[in-house]
Write a protein that holds these residues in place. Structure first.
Motif, PDB file in Angstrom:
ATOM      1  N   HIS A   1      67.263  31.511  54.813  1.00 26.57           N
ATOM      2  CA  HIS A   1      67.556  30.107  54.539  1.00 26.57           C
ATOM      3  C   HIS A   1      67.829  29.311  55.819  1.00 26.57           C
ATOM      4  O   HIS A   1      67.553  28.107  55.870  1.00 26.57           O
ATOM      5  N   VAL A   2      68.357  29.978  56.846  1.00 21.82           N
ATOM      6  CA  VAL A   2      68.478  29.317  58.151  1.00 21.82           C
ATOM      7  C   VAL A   2      67.083  29.000  58.693  1.00 21.82           C
ATOM      8  O   VAL A   2      66.817  27.895  59.191  1.00 21.82           O
ATOM      9  N   GLY A   3      66.188  29.982  58.587  1.00 23.00           N
ATOM     10  CA  GLY A   3      64.806  29.767  59.021  1.00 23.00           C
ATOM     11  C   GLY A   3      64.132  28.666  58.219  1.00 23.00           C
ATOM     12  O   GLY A   3      63.374  27.854  58.764  1.00 23.00           O
ATOM     13  N   MET A   4      64.406  28.644  56.916  1.00 20.13           N
ATOM     14  CA  MET A   4      63.827  27.615  56.060  1.00 20.13           C
ATOM     15  C   MET A   4      64.280  26.220  56.483  1.00 20.13           C
ATOM     16  O   MET A   4      63.483  25.267  56.538  1.00 20.13           O
ATOM     17  N   ALA A   5      65.573  26.075  56.799  1.00 20.47           N
ATOM     18  CA  ALA A   5      66.102  24.779  57.226  1.00 20.47           C
ATOM     19  C   ALA A   5      65.433  24.332  58.524  1.00 20.47           C
ATOM     20  O   ALA A   5      65.127  23.137  58.698  1.00 20.47           O
ATOM     21  N   THR A   6      65.192  25.283  59.418  1.00 15.37           N
ATOM     22  CA  THR A   6      64.503  24.963  60.672  1.00 15.37           C
ATOM     23  C   THR A   6      63.077  24.520  60.400  1.00 15.37           C
ATOM     24  O   THR A   6      62.590  23.530  60.967  1.00 15.37           O
ATOM     25  N   MET A   7      62.392  25.254  59.519  1.00 17.63           N
ATOM     26  CA  MET A   7      61.019  24.910  59.149  1.00 17.63           C
ATOM     27  C   MET A   7      60.957  23.539  58.480  1.00 17.63           C
ATOM     28  O   MET A   7      60.016  22.770  58.693  1.00 17.63           O
ATOM     29  N   GLN A   8      61.950  23.228  57.656  1.00 19.75           N
ATOM     30  CA  GLN A   8      61.950  21.953  56.949  1.00 19.75           C
ATOM     31  C   GLN A   8      61.952  20.785  57.930  1.00 19.75           C
ATOM     32  O   GLN A   8      61.281  19.771  57.711  1.00 19.75           O
ATOM     33  N   ARG A   9      62.712  20.931  59.021  1.00 27.88           N
ATOM     34  CA  ARG A   9      62.719  19.875  60.036  1.00 27.88           C
ATOM     35  C   ARG A   9      61.330  19.709  60.655  1.00 27.88           C
ATOM     36  O   ARG A   9      60.892  18.588  60.934  1.00 27.88           O
ATOM     37  N   LEU A  10      60.640  20.832  60.857  1.00 30.17           N
ATOM     38  CA  LEU A  10      59.280  20.775  61.383  1.00 30.17           C
ATOM     39  C   LEU A  10      58.347  20.114  60.375  1.00 30.17           C
ATOM     40  O   LEU A  10      57.535  19.248  60.735  1.00 30.17           O
ATOM     41  N   PHE A  11      58.462  20.515  59.101  1.00 27.61           N
ATOM     42  CA  PHE A  11      57.593  19.947  58.072  1.00 27.61           C
ATOM     43  C   PHE A  11      57.834  18.444  57.886  1.00 27.61           C
ATOM     44  O   PHE A  11      56.919  17.698  57.543  1.00 27.61           O
ATOM     45  N   ASP A  12      59.083  18.012  58.086  1.00 27.75           N
ATOM     46  CA  ASP A  12      59.422  16.598  57.884  1.00 27.75           C
ATOM     47  C   ASP A  12      58.929  15.712  59.028  1.00 27.75           C
ATOM     48  O   ASP A  12      58.817  14.497  58.864  1.00 27.75           O
ATOM     49  N   TYR A  13      58.666  16.313  60.173  1.00 25.13           N
ATOM     50  CA  TYR A  13      58.266  15.526  61.344  1.00 25.13           C
ATOM     51  C   TYR A  13      56.871  14.936  61.159  1.00 25.13           C
ATOM     52  O   TYR A  13      55.941  15.620  60.738  1.00 25.13           O
TER      53      TYR A  13
END
Length: 257
Positions: free
Chosen positions: A143-155
């Motif tokens: 879930h930490v990795g997911m939160a990091t990925m979400q920031r990338l996806f939102d960019y």
């Protein structure tokens, strides 16, 4: 009742009877506590099992979402690469197709990845119910990795604003008619946009050439498109990596259950 008997035995100075009653009283309290502890442990195990089942369901939802993103961003990436390649050709070379590629290359998925169950577990302070320390750490790290990925996806790289600001709305509207984006709902009620797999420009050739020429005046257009290509490629790679981690975590949760 036991206390009344104790008082009676003590009044008669029947110390053996007092000892027996005390043993019975202590044993009753101990067994009551044990039964309560066993019952609570059973409830905790059941709740932990339910949380793991819900987490497993969330992971499957994540994988469906990631598969959609990989396909959608793959289509967008193909448009971006086609638009970038078109910059090496004359503006008169199929300007209608260039307009479609340039516009479709700016598509973006503004959608969050599901993590409802994990948020609930953390908020309730029941993370220890999820299983062993290794399982809990694996779930937390995912879930930490997911939160990091979400920031990338939102960019969203600046190309999106650049093309949608420079390309006249009449041209954008025509692209949306020629290449309609469809909203599709799966059996779970998740709604996702779908890009047209194949579309042809119906724009007037002269108008398309004029619009294409306007797009090519965007400052640093080649750099912006190159950044868009790199961003989409990174998003696809990270989505695949996260989906693979979700699959590994699903297997570990199944073992824990």
């Amino acid at each position: 009742m036991i206390l009344k008997r104790l008082r009676g035995e003590a009044a008669r100075q029947n110390w053996f009877g007092v000892a027996v009653d005390l043993v019975i009283l202590i044993l009753g309290v101990f067994l009551g506590i044990q039964v309560n502890d066993w019952n609570q442990a059973r409830l905790d195990r059941a709740e932990g099992h339910e949380y793991r089942e819900r987490l497993y369901s969330d992971l499957e939802s994540n994988q469906r979402d990631l598969a959609f993103r990989i396909h959608y961003d793959g289509q967008t990436l193909a448009h971006a690469q086609a638009a970038l390649a078109a910059l090496d050709r004359p503006v008169t070379d199929n300007p209608g197709a260039f307009i479609i590629h340039a516009y479709e290359a700016s598509n973006h998925v503004p959608q969050a990845i599901r993590h409802v169950t994990y948020d609930e577990v953390v908020a309730s302070g029941k993370a220890e119910f999820l299983g062993s320390r290794v399982v809990r750490e694996r779930i937390a790290n995912y879930h930490v990795g997911m939160a990091t990925m979400q920031r990338l996806f939102d960019y969203t790289p600046p190309y999106r604003d650049a093309i949608r600001s420079a390309l006249p709305f009449a041209a954008q509207s025509q692209v949306m008619k020629d290449c309609p984006e469809v909203l599709a709902a799966d059996e779970y009620g998740s709604v996702t946009p779908r890009l047209a797999d194949d579309c042809k420009s119906t724009m007037d050739a002269r108008a398309a050439e004029r619009f294409a020429a306007e797009v090519r005046t965007i400052p640093n257009l080649r750099w912006l498109l190159n950044r868009q290509v790199a961003d989409l490629d990174q998003k696809i790679g990270n989505a695949r990596q996260l989906s693979a981690e979700a699959e590994r975590l699903k297997r570990q949760i199944r073992k824990a259950s």
